[in-house]
Design an enzyme around this catalytic site. Structure first.
Site, PDB file in Angstrom:
ATOM      1  N   TRP A 229      65.809  59.697  44.736  1.00  0.00           N
ATOM      2  CA  TRP A 229      67.028  58.767  45.026  1.00  0.00           C
ATOM      3  C   TRP A 229      66.641  58.438  46.655  1.00  0.00           C
ATOM      4  O   TRP A 229      67.082  57.360  47.101  1.00  0.00           O
ATOM      5  CB  TRP A 229      68.174  59.573  44.742  1.00  0.00           C
ATOM      6  CG  TRP A 229      69.313  58.616  45.393  1.00  0.00           C
ATOM      7  CD1 TRP A 229      69.988  57.796  44.821  1.00  0.00           C
ATOM      8  CD2 TRP A 229      70.165  59.028  46.690  1.00  0.00           C
ATOM      9  NE1 TRP A 229      71.081  57.519  45.654  1.00  0.00           N
ATOM     10  CE2 TRP A 229      71.239  58.292  47.025  1.00  0.00           C
ATOM     11  CE3 TRP A 229      69.795  59.906  47.697  1.00  0.00           C
ATOM     12  CZ2 TRP A 229      71.986  58.209  48.078  1.00  0.00           C
ATOM     13  CZ3 TRP A 229      70.422  59.911  48.763  1.00  0.00           C
ATOM     14  CH2 TRP A 229      71.514  59.020  49.177  1.00  0.00           C
ATOM     15  N   HIS A 230      66.115  59.326  47.351  1.00  0.00           N
ATOM     16  CA  HIS A 230      65.874  59.518  48.807  1.00  0.00           C
ATOM     17  C   HIS A 230      64.885  58.351  49.085  1.00  0.00           C
ATOM     18  O   HIS A 230      64.586  57.887  50.300  1.00  0.00           O
ATOM     19  CB  HIS A 230      65.427  60.817  49.520  1.00  0.00           C
ATOM     20  CG  HIS A 230      66.685  61.633  49.551  1.00  0.00           C
ATOM     21  ND1 HIS A 230      67.348  62.505  48.608  1.00  0.00           N
ATOM     22  CD2 HIS A 230      67.622  61.726  50.672  1.00  0.00           C
ATOM     23  CE1 HIS A 230      68.456  62.930  49.320  1.00  0.00           C
ATOM     24  NE2 HIS A 230      68.402  62.675  50.344  1.00  0.00           N
ATOM     25  N   GLY A 231      63.732  58.227  48.048  1.00  0.00           N
ATOM     26  CA  GLY A 231      62.777  57.110  48.462  1.00  0.00           C
ATOM     27  C   GLY A 231      61.717  57.178  47.256  1.00  0.00           C
ATOM     28  O   GLY A 231      61.277  58.223  46.859  1.00  0.00           O
TER      29      GLY A 231
END
Lengths: 399, 435
Positions: A229-231
């Site tokens: 989700w963060h990257g």
């Protein structure tokens, strides 16, 4: 998409397949990852019958795109925000007062601490082969503070802006660096995301109801997804997995410790100050180590940083003034340390369950006035902005 | 209930007062005023008589035009509304400020080339205007026009000087400046180069210095599309504002020493761009760098205090000429000027004015500034001191047409240039400059 194609090409490379090219740049809507989760949460809540169906489209649109938290959270639950949007709000003295104070505190965290630390961290991380050993260690510790103040600063400003309008958003951070385990850290860090994953992923996967092995697998899935989700990069996935591994390892360790104690009939260890401090220090070390992968921006880059960290371990640089030569001078560094001390003092009370905002307003007039004026002047004098500084984007704007 | 609100309001008022007091103290300690702008605005706001003609621009206005001399010539009230580095965005608000307080007849907008290219350095130059303008809607708009990140520093000037927070000497000096008699009485006089500089009211910078160094570091090289989009937008706004408010507008470029004009390499590109805008609006435009020698023979070092600004002697020569052009018939005025800068160079006797240079990869690239593209030959000799104190002389070329040479940036000495026309070898000119 980039990660998928990259992975596809790597796998294809093994079989000598010609690589797939992707030259399109997709323009992503602002805050997409935040309001996707928020909308998804609402849908699941409606499905579960935990919230009513919002039939007013404008109110629903406002819930999804409520401007203070649109770009970087907190990821609000429909049970909190949507319900509030359905009620009437009055402009009250208390809301304005609290809102202003929250915004000021958020600006202090972002402009005085996070952006100042960023200057130093960026310099070291851009040249890890030049700044080795303790430079990298110090930069990584500073990054842990930077990302906390950056994100916590944004969340606090968002809370303050919403508070001005009488909307109460959840507190996204609760003194995370005082945590005594990585598990506790994740209960206190980015609370809205952690609790989202808990309620909408971990529990539906079976949580801890399906045996120890399944629980551990579930934990690993949740943290891997959190990393993704963060990257879309291996570094973020590894960062997420590492946090999952920490928790699984801690559980195994605790189970082992408990087993040995039971077999040898040893008493439970005392919860002394030094034991608590030790646990906090270890947790901070583990979390900070994981941040290294987060900051490096790529798996290979993180490996390069790690290699350079191990080289040239000259501890003298911490004391001989070398630290002041990387864009943050001596005075600026002192200001940063004092500000970090203020942050940790506030967090200390927060950790002990004190409602800091309420406590502040209970103080005498002169102390309150001095604090407010002091905060404004500290931001205006020591904030990193304007002609002398590069304005730093909020880190979480990219996610 | 009422009591509670009064108490709350009083409490916040108290916080506001403490904050305001702190800001005043910090301004006193850190804010080093732009002295020139401060005294100029003081003079502007204390003008009792109506200002008829304003000359708006940068230092090229306040150094080059004597409003007192103009007062005598035209029997009107003239004022140089000019601050250092003034760009057209701030010029627009200055014009409106002047127009809101006086009934203007003429506005002369000076367009020094280097300030109308790129506005990436916005802020500092505008502060010279917004800091000293009296509060009005116009000032709010001027501040609002700044980049959003510059807003806090516009409202609280001490914030711009945060770099000096631990510099007690600076604080002491700044506080002392504000106790100074000259500061309090808005006087401005200082030693400058080989003469003095004095503020003479009405926005006039009186200077007796003369140009000594014939070496110039190039500010920029002009290209065809060098005129900045923002500069053009504000120039159009200025012209349209004057049109709408019945103010006669003139666009001018005041003369700078030939050495600087030559350094930009394609000055005609700049002239052409302004000229096309002026023609579009049918506004008179006079570039005095294209002026014919027989009408205004200003291109001599003794008329300049530096390569860009005139001294009092140049001003005495230029001011009456400027007025005669502004009030003359536009068609008749054409006789005073060449059509292009290139034409002007070709029409003049061969001459060299100095050296201009720019830095490139650790070297200074020097060029001999002369008014001939070809046909001129140069002997270039460098005299420098070696590490052991000996004087070393190097001849780079002996009467050769090349006029550019490179020297390491950290090398200093004396450069002697001897120039002659290849078809007239006996007519030599010699120039000696410290590099």
């Amino acid at each position: 998409m980039d990660l998928a194609i990259q992975t596809l090409n790597r796998v294809g490379g093994i079989f000598h397949a010609s690589p797939v090219t992707w030259d399109h740049h997709i323009i992503l809507p602002v805050g997409i990852s935040f309001y996707t989760l928020q909308s998804l949460g609402y849908l699941i809540d409606v499905y579960r019958g935990e919230i009513y169906v919002e039939k007013n489209f404008l109110r629903y649109a406002l819930f999804v795109s409520f401007f203070p938290q649109l770009v970087a959270g907190p990821i609000e639950r429909s049970k909190n925000l949507l319900k509030q949007l359905g009620t009437k709000h009055r402009l009250t003295y208390y809301n304005i007062r609290d809102g202003i104070l929250l915004i000021l505190y958020g600006l202090f965290l972002k402009m005085v601490i996070a952006d100042r630390a960023a200057v130093w961290v960026d310099e070291v991380y851009s040249k890890p082969d030049v700044y080795q050993g303790f430079y990298i260690i110090f930069a990584t510790i500073l990054f842990a503070i930077q990302i906390y103040c950056d994100f916590y600063g944004y969340s606090t400003i968002a809370r303050g802006s919403a508070q001005l309008m009488g909307i109460s958003l959840m507190d996204n951070f609760n003194a995370p660096y005082y945590s005594k385990s990585v598990k506790e850290f994740w209960r206190r860090w980015h609370i809205s995301l952690s609790s989202w994953f808990r309620d909408y992923l971990y529990i539906p996967l079976g949580g801890n109801r399906k045996g120890t092995i399944r629980k551990r697998i579930n934990l690993m899935i949740v943290f891997t997804v959190s990393g993704l989700w963060h990257g879309a990069s291996l570094a973020y996935i590894f960062w997420g997995m590492l946090n999952g591994i920490y928790q699984v390892a801690a559980e195994i360790k605790d189970a082992g410790k408990h087993f040995i104690r039971r077999v040898l009939k040893l008493p439970e260890g005392k919860d002394t100050f030094s034991a608590r401090a030790g646990k906090t220090a270890i947790t901070f070390f583990l979390v900070t180590f994981a941040w290294l992968f987060f900051r490096a921006g790529g798996f290979h880059a993180a490996m390069e940083v790690l290699t350079n960290m191990a080289a040239n371990m000259d501890g003298l640089i911490l004391f001989d003034g070398s630290l002041y030569g990387l864009g943050v001078d001596r005075q600026s560094m002192y200001i940063m340390f004092i500000s970090i001390a203020v942050l940790f003092a506030v967090d200390h009370y927060k950790y002990r369950g004190v409602d800091v905002l309420q406590k502040f307003w209970e103080q005498g007039y002169w102390l309150k006035a001095a604090c407010i004026v002091g905060m404004i002047l500290t931001i205006t004098l020591y904030g990193c902005y304007g002609t002398m500084y590069d304005v730093q984007q909020f880190i979480y704007f990219q996610f | 209930m009422m009591n509670r609100w009064v108490r709350r309001a009083g409490a916040w008022l108290g916080v506001g007062l403490i904050l305001a007091g702190s800001v005043c103290c910090l301004n006193d300690l850190f804010w080093q005023h732009d002295e020139w702008s401060r005294v100029m605005f003081h003079s502007f706001y204390s003008q009792k008589e109506n200002i008829d003609n304003v000359f708006i621009g940068s230092s090229h206005v306040f150094c080059d035009i004597d409003p007192f001399m103009l007062d005598e010539i035209n029997d009107e009230n003239n004022f140089n509304l000019a601050t250092s580095g003034l760009q057209l965005n701030a010029a627009y608000y200055l014009l409106k400020e002047a127009d809101s307080r006086h009934t203007l007849s003429r506005a002369v907008i000076e367009l020094y080339y280097a300030l109308n290219m790129d506005y990436s350095e916005c802020g500092i130059n505008e502060w010279r205007v917004t800091d000293y303008m009296k509060w009005s809607l116009n000032k709010v708009r001027a501040i609002g026009d700044l980049e959003i990140t510059k807003l806090p520093e516009s409202l609280f000037p001490f914030m711009r000087f945060r770099g000096y927070l631990d510099d007690y000497e600076y604080m002491h000096e700044t506080a002392a400046q504000k106790k100074d008699d000259a500061y309090r009485s808005c006087r401005y006089i200082t030693a400058d180069g080989n003469g003095i500089t004095e503020y003479r009211e009405k926005g006039y910078w009186y200077s007796t210095s003369t140009l000594e160094s014939r070496i110039y570091k190039r500010r920029l090289a002009i290209q065809e599309d060098s005129f900045g989009a923002e500069a053009e937008r504000y120039l159009r706004k200025i012209i349209e504002y004057c049109r709408q408010n019945g103010i006669e507008i003139y666009l001018t470029v005041n003369p700078i020493y030939e050495l600087e004009v030559l350094s930009v390499e394609d000055y005609d590109a700049y002239y052409r761009r302004i000229d096309s805008i002026a023609k579009e609006y049918d506004v008179p435009f006079y570039d005095f760098n294209l002026c014919k020698k027989e009408y205004c023979d200003i291109q001599h070092p003794e008329y300049f205090k530096d390569t860009g600004h005139m001294n009092v002697y140049g001003v005495e020569l230029f001011t009456p000429f400027l007025w005669s052009v502004l009030t003359g018939d536009e068609a008749d005025n054409k006789k005073y000027f060449y059509g292009t800068y290139d034409e002007k160079l070709r029409s003049a006797e061969p001459e060299i004015y100095g050296l201009y240079y720019h830095e490139e990869n650790g070297e200074n690239i020097y060029t001999v500034a002369g008014n001939r593209e070809d046909g001129m030959e140069y002997r270039i000799i460098l005299t420098s001191e070696t590490q052991d104190g000996q004087t070393e002389q190097r001849m780079l070329q002996d009467f050769y047409t090349n006029k550019t040479f490179a020297v390491p940036s950290d090398e200093h000495g004396i450069c002697t240039v001897v120039a002659r026309m290849s078809d007239d070898p006996d007519n030599v000119q010699c120039l000696e400059v410290q590099y």
